[in-house]
Design a protein around this motif. Sequence first.
Motif, PDB file in Angstrom:
ATOM      1  N   PRO A 146       0.753  -1.407  -0.042  1.00 40.23           N
ATOM      2  CA  PRO A 146      -0.151   0.161   0.042  1.00 40.23           C
ATOM      3  C   PRO A 146       0.772   1.298   0.023  1.00 40.23           C
ATOM      4  O   PRO A 146       0.410   2.275  -0.397  1.00 40.23           O
ATOM      5  N   VAL A 185      -0.565   3.710  -3.370  1.00 39.94           N
ATOM      6  CA  VAL A 185      -1.190   4.984  -3.344  1.00 39.94           C
ATOM      7  C   VAL A 185      -0.593   6.060  -4.728  1.00 39.94           C
ATOM      8  O   VAL A 185      -1.247   6.992  -4.978  1.00 39.94           O
ATOM      9  N   PRO A 197      -8.297   2.510  -3.173  1.00 44.53           N
ATOM     10  CA  PRO A 197      -8.942   2.328  -1.902  1.00 44.53           C
ATOM     11  C   PRO A 197      -9.655   0.791  -1.957  1.00 44.53           C
ATOM     12  O   PRO A 197      -9.843   0.400  -0.853  1.00 44.53           O
ATOM     13  N   MET A 243      -6.933  -1.319  -0.956  1.00 44.88           N
ATOM     14  CA  MET A 243      -6.675  -1.143   0.582  1.00 44.88           C
ATOM     15  C   MET A 243      -7.641  -1.739   1.434  1.00 44.88           C
ATOM     16  O   MET A 243      -7.536  -2.235   2.506  1.00 44.88           O
ATOM     17  N   LEU A 266      -3.376  -3.269   6.306  1.00 45.78           N
ATOM     18  CA  LEU A 266      -3.186  -2.009   6.832  1.00 45.78           C
ATOM     19  C   LEU A 266      -3.470  -1.910   8.435  1.00 45.78           C
ATOM     20  O   LEU A 266      -4.451  -2.650   8.875  1.00 45.78           O
ATOM     21  N   ALA A 309      -2.984   5.598   8.665  1.00 47.45           N
ATOM     22  CA  ALA A 309      -3.087   6.657   7.431  1.00 47.45           C
ATOM     23  C   ALA A 309      -2.191   7.619   7.504  1.00 47.45           C
ATOM     24  O   ALA A 309      -1.641   8.248   8.485  1.00 47.45           O
ATOM     25  N   TRP A 313      -2.201   8.880   1.143  1.00 45.37           N
ATOM     26  CA  TRP A 313      -3.469   8.218   0.947  1.00 45.37           C
ATOM     27  C   TRP A 313      -4.115   9.333  -0.016  1.00 45.37           C
ATOM     28  O   TRP A 313      -5.472   8.621  -0.488  1.00 45.37           O
ATOM     29  N   LEU A 347     -10.974  10.719   4.365  1.00 44.69           N
ATOM     30  CA  LEU A 347      -9.682  10.357   4.732  1.00 44.69           C
ATOM     31  C   LEU A 347      -8.913  11.338   5.475  1.00 44.69           C
ATOM     32  O   LEU A 347      -8.099  10.973   6.359  1.00 44.69           O
TER      33      LEU A 347
END
Length: 374
Positions: A95, A99, A151, A154, A160, A165, A169, A217
């Motif tokens: 991840p 992103v 997303p 994710m 995660l 975060a 992101w 987010l």
Amino acid sequence: MGLLTAPARGSLLGGLDRPADALRHLGPNWYAAVMGTSIVANGAAALPVGFPGRHAFAVAVWAVAFAMLVALAAARAVHLVRHPDVARFQLLDNPATAVFYGCPPMALLAVGYGTLVLGPGVLGAGPAVALDAVLWTLGTVYALAVAAGVPYLMITRHRLEPGSADPTWLLPVVAPMVAAALGPALVPHLPGGQARATLLYGCYGMFGASLLAALVLLPGIWTRLAAGRPTPVVLTPTLFLVLGPLGQSTTAVVQLGDAAGLAAPEYAAAMRAFAVLYGAPVLGFALFWLVIAGTANLRAMRGGMPFAMTWWAFTFPVGTCVTGASGLSRSTGLDALTGLAAALYLLLVTAWAVAAVKTVRGALSGRLFMPAPA
């Protein structure tokens, strides 16, 4: 994002054990350099004040960004063909790199817009419009796919941890906002009626989708920052990424308001009013965040923060604030906004020059092509 430092000296690709593997770990994050270069050109074109050689400078920087886009696209194609295992890992299993797939569509969109506003003198008006239409279409489709796809990965595939975060992101979900901000420039080149209205309202739709996704987010990002969870110091520049949805959404509403006269004249006055009523407070928060991010990065630099490709986060997000402030300056006629746009542009050019020089040094040494540490 290429988290290794770049030495100032060394032989060509001397930092690599095998120079032939220079493209093995080339990630989508490198498109941030194209974005950062494009916004310098586009920001110069948008400035409400002039300076000697402004247009020539903007055209030259746009040409550099265009060449960078072509070269990087070719390099990434080689990477995908020769190292599909690494490419698969970057997207599906990591991840931290996935992103950054938000960067390629934004690079396409930014270079395309520069082609439209700065390229006619070089390419001719017709080819410039056609090329921007192609790049905007490709960039928009890519942006929507990434905004939904990353997303989804994710949620369903990436592992995660709670509270993990960070500002990177935002990259996938901000990409449609860039399309929304730069699409209205094509409205005058479409036939009147349905075609223009469809593009205008489609851009409003992407504006809303991107804005609401960013708002989802941001609380998680702030929670992690406020909790003081440790992160690598080289990620400190990514704090500037929060400026992206702020500056780009301000730019978008101004551009949409300007295009409304041709695409939706019955709502044009309301859309232009909305641009000011939305843009002014959002730009105010952007300046508030700029102080926070700038202070945090100055502190990190005093502590010895090394150069990494994350330093390109100092460019495009600030550039969106330049274009947003410039648009509001034209809409309101306020000298204060004109001065703000000029000051932000000076900051942008300074950051771009530093990041560009250090990136060239790191690329020539090969250190920036090494895999990032875990």
